[in-house]
Design an enzyme around this catalytic site. Structure first.
Site, short mmCIF file in Angstrom:
data_model
loop_
_atom_site.label_atom_id
_atom_site.label_comp_id
_atom_site.label_asym_id
_atom_site.label_seq_id
_atom_site.Cartn_x
_atom_site.Cartn_y
_atom_site.Cartn_z
N GLU A 83 -27.35 43.43 -9.52
CA GLU A 83 -28.67 43.15 -8.73
C GLU A 83 -29.42 44.42 -8.64
O GLU A 83 -30.57 44.22 -8.81
CB GLU A 83 -27.91 42.81 -7.33
N GLU A 118 -18.94 37.92 -7.04
CA GLU A 118 -18.74 37.85 -5.51
C GLU A 118 -18.14 36.64 -5.18
O GLU A 118 -17.19 36.59 -4.25
CB GLU A 118 -20.00 37.86 -4.87
N1 CAA Z 1 -15.86 48.21 -4.29
C1 CAA Z 1 -15.06 49.32 -3.92
N2 CAA Z 1 -14.10 49.95 -4.89
C2 CAA Z 1 -14.26 49.62 -6.08
C3 CAA Z 1 -15.08 48.62 -6.44
C4 CAA Z 1 -15.90 47.98 -5.56
N3 CAA Z 1 -17.01 47.01 -6.06
N4 CAA Z 1 -15.03 48.37 -7.95
C5 CAA Z 1 -13.97 49.18 -8.14
N5 CAA Z 1 -13.53 49.96 -7.24
C6 CAA Z 1 -12.45 51.08 -7.29
C7 CAA Z 1 -11.04 50.33 -7.42
O1 CAA Z 1 -10.72 49.86 -6.10
C8 CAA Z 1 -10.27 51.54 -7.88
O2 CAA Z 1 -10.06 52.33 -6.95
P1 CAA Z 1 -8.47 52.88 -6.62
O3 CAA Z 1 -8.16 53.73 -7.97
O4 CAA Z 1 -8.74 53.64 -5.41
O5 CAA Z 1 -7.70 51.69 -6.53
C9 CAA Z 1 -11.22 52.33 -8.78
O6 CAA Z 1 -12.59 51.88 -8.38
C10 CAA Z 1 -11.25 51.90 -10.24
O7 CAA Z 1 -11.21 50.27 -10.39
P2 CAA Z 1 -10.22 49.56 -11.09
O8 CAA Z 1 -8.75 50.27 -11.12
O9 CAA Z 1 -10.12 48.12 -10.64
O10 CAA Z 1 -10.68 49.50 -12.66
P3 CAA Z 1 -10.49 48.41 -13.75
O11 CAA Z 1 -10.91 49.03 -14.74
O12 CAA Z 1 -9.00 48.07 -13.64
O13 CAA Z 1 -11.52 47.34 -13.51
C11 CAA Z 1 -13.30 46.17 -12.59
C12 CAA Z 1 -12.69 47.54 -13.41
C13 CAA Z 1 -13.32 44.84 -13.27
C14 CAA Z 1 -15.00 46.65 -12.43
C15 CAA Z 1 -12.82 46.10 -11.29
O14 CAA Z 1 -12.68 47.31 -10.60
C16 CAA Z 1 -13.32 45.17 -10.27
O15 CAA Z 1 -13.36 43.91 -10.55
N6 CAA Z 1 -14.27 45.46 -9.15
C17 CAA Z 1 -14.86 44.63 -8.30
C18 CAA Z 1 -16.13 43.87 -8.77
C19 CAA Z 1 -16.65 43.03 -7.85
O16 CAA Z 1 -16.18 42.33 -7.41
N7 CAA Z 1 -18.08 43.37 -7.43
C20 CAA Z 1 -18.57 42.75 -6.24
C21 CAA Z 1 -18.49 43.30 -5.09
S1 CAA Z 1 -19.29 42.39 -3.74
C22 CAA Z 1 -21.01 42.65 -3.77
O17 CAA Z 1 -21.61 43.31 -4.75
C23 CAA Z 1 -21.56 41.87 -2.93
C24 CAA Z 1 -23.19 41.89 -3.17
O18 CAA Z 1 -23.80 41.19 -3.72
C25 CAA Z 1 -23.94 42.89 -2.48
#
Ligand code: CAA
Length: 258
Positions: free
Chosen positions: A112, A132
């Site tokens: 976004e 999301e």
């Molecule tokens: N918020 C907080 N922490 C996050 C994060 C997020 N959106 N995305 C990644 N991290 C953190 C992880 O928790 C992890 O931290 P720890 O080592 O402390 O556990 C670190 O970043 C590395 O992430 P991963 O170990 O998960 O890395 P990966 O390579 O295995 O996966 C990824 C990468 C696919 C991007 C995965 O991290 C993921 O799915 N992240 C979340 C994506 C998501 O759902 N985003 C939407 C958020 S809600 C939103 O954005 C609402 C809105 O419209 C405003």
């Protein structure tokens, strides 16, 4: 001001803002959003700056809003806090062009944020998504509206309902990104685009940005009228005289923003 979650560099006419929370894949927490808002407003107000680049790391532009920060919040805290709003407003207020240079994940609020910028240059590794729905919520920083305008209803629905990611090739084909470049070339390409923009008349640049953005907000007839009025008004500038004279004299125009 010293920032903790972003890095701001101004070189020649270009301000580069780098999201910098590597341990959280640049997840957008309240501090980052506040710092980003401030940096954008500062760059826009800096007379030296003519274009802004917003970027992240090789692995992530931003993996979304910070889930850990949000997870325990109540409706009332989210509603009253409304902590995405200042950043959305700040990006919207910037009059100078903002290029998103995206490598790796641009998910949720990260996708976004990229879409709020004026255009997106992506690497071959870029992945866009609105996942999301997997968290039991929906996009909250404009994704249902902007992604639909960028790529159309069918793909936007697919992305929002399944939470699947779109790779760079599909993103370019669908009109979400303007160019795809090899990972190593991202900043060079973004910088070249910014330098090109910086050479133009700032008056015409801002007019062009306003006119394109107006197409999202109004009818075709009103948008065409808005464009024509801006086009006519540019004939009051010295830069229009200079640009057209330079063309005829077969030389490079020297714009002075007048
Ligand atoms: N918020 C907080 N922490 C996050 C994060 C997020 N959106 N995305 C990644 N991290 C953190 C992880 O928790 C992890 O931290 P720890 O080592 O402390 O556990 C670190 O970043 C590395 O992430 P991963 O170990 O998960 O890395 P990966 O390579 O295995 O996966 C990824 C990468 C696919 C991007 C995965 O991290 C993921 O799915 N992240 C979340 C994506 C998501 O759902 N985003 C939407 C958020 S809600 C939103 O954005 C609402 C809105 O419209 C405003």
């Amino acid at each position: 001001m010293a920032y903790e979650t972003i890095i701001v560099e101004v070189e020649d006419h270009v301000a580069t803002i780098t999201l910098n929370r590597p341990d959280a894949l640049n997840a957008l927490n309240a501090q980052l959003l506040a710092e980003l808002s401030k940096a954008l407003i500062e760059a826009d107000a800096n007379d030296k700056v003519r274009c802004i680049i917003l970027t992240g790391s090789a692995k992530a532009f931003a993996a979304g809003a910070d889930i850990k920060e949000m997870s325990e919040k109540s409706f009332v805290e989210m509603f009253l806090g409304d902590f995405f709003e200042p950043a959305i407003e700040a990006v919207g207020r910037v009059r100078k062009p903002v290029i998103a240079a995206v490598s790796g994940y641009a998910l949720g609020g990260g996708c976004e944020l990229a879409m709020m910028c004026d255009f997106i240059i992506a690497t071959e590794t870029a992945k866009f998504g609105q996942p999301e729905i997997n968290l039991g919520v929906i996009a909250g920083m404009g994704g249902t509206q902007r992604l639909t305008r960028y790529v159309g209803k069918s793909k936007a629905m697919d992305m929002h309902l399944t939470g699947r990611f779109m790779d760079a090739e599909e993103a370019e084909r669908s009109g979400l990104v303007s160019r795809v470049v090899p990972a190593k070339k991202l900043m060079e390409e973004a910088r070249q685009a910014a330098d090109k923009i910086a050479e133009k008349s700032m008056v015409a640049t801002i007019a062009a940005k306003q006119a394109v953005n107006r197409s999202y907000e109004t009818t075709l007839t009103e948008g065409l009228l808005f464009e024509r009025r801006l086009f006519h008004s540019l004939f009051a500038t010295e830069d229009q005289k200079e640009g057209m004279a330079a063309f005829q004299e077969k030389r490079t125009a020297q714009f002075r923003d007048r």
